[in-house]
Write a protein that holds these residues in place. Structure first.
Motif: not given
Length: 140
Positions: A119-140
């Motif tokens: 479908a050609e309709v404007l969307t605004k996709p989003c996610y919530v991820l749970k990372i099972k670690s407390k180490k600092p996170i770097e995203i590439k």
């Protein structure tokens, strides 16, 4: 301050829910807690939630609340990913790789464009991820 307001508005606008449990990668487990085609904002951004006051916003969202517990902030980090405005449905986010290094977790995310008829309709996709670690996170 504006970043926190945008994050809070983003969480409150999450409208539809999908939950999947992806496989473990490099010893680090993660869950996709939430996915919506219409809950995000007009621009791309991500935010790593590591602090209690930010986490409390997740706990207050009715769509996410069933997937998190108060104590999760002690053992997990959360990532809000807003893919920005898209011209059609069907855009998805793939966690390509998670590497646990000595001092951090490196996550490689990839935007997947839709294939075939959508479908050609404007969307605004989003996610919530749970990372099972407390180490600092770097995203590439």
């Amino acid at each position: 301050m504006i970043k926190k307001i945008v994050t809070f508005a983003f969480i409150l606008t999450l409208v539809s829910c999908g939950s999947t449990k992806p496989p473990m990668v490099s010893g680090v487990k993660y869950d996709v807690l939430f996915r919506s085609d219409y809950g995000g904002g007009a621009f791309q951004f991500y935010e790593i939630i590591t602090e209690k006051n930010e986490f409390d916003m997740l706990l207050s969202d009715d769509m996410i609340k069933p997937y998190v517990k108060k104590g999760d902030i002690e053992t997990c980090n959360f990532i809000l990913v807003n893919m920005g405005e898209k011209k059609s449905e069907g855009y998805t986010l793939k966690v390509q790789k998670i590497e646990e290094q000595k001092d951090k977790i490196v996550i490689t995310l990839k935007e997947i464009e839709p294939k075939g008829m959508v479908a050609e309709v404007l969307t605004k996709p989003c996610y919530v991820l749970k990372i099972k670690s407390k180490k600092p996170i770097e995203i590439k």
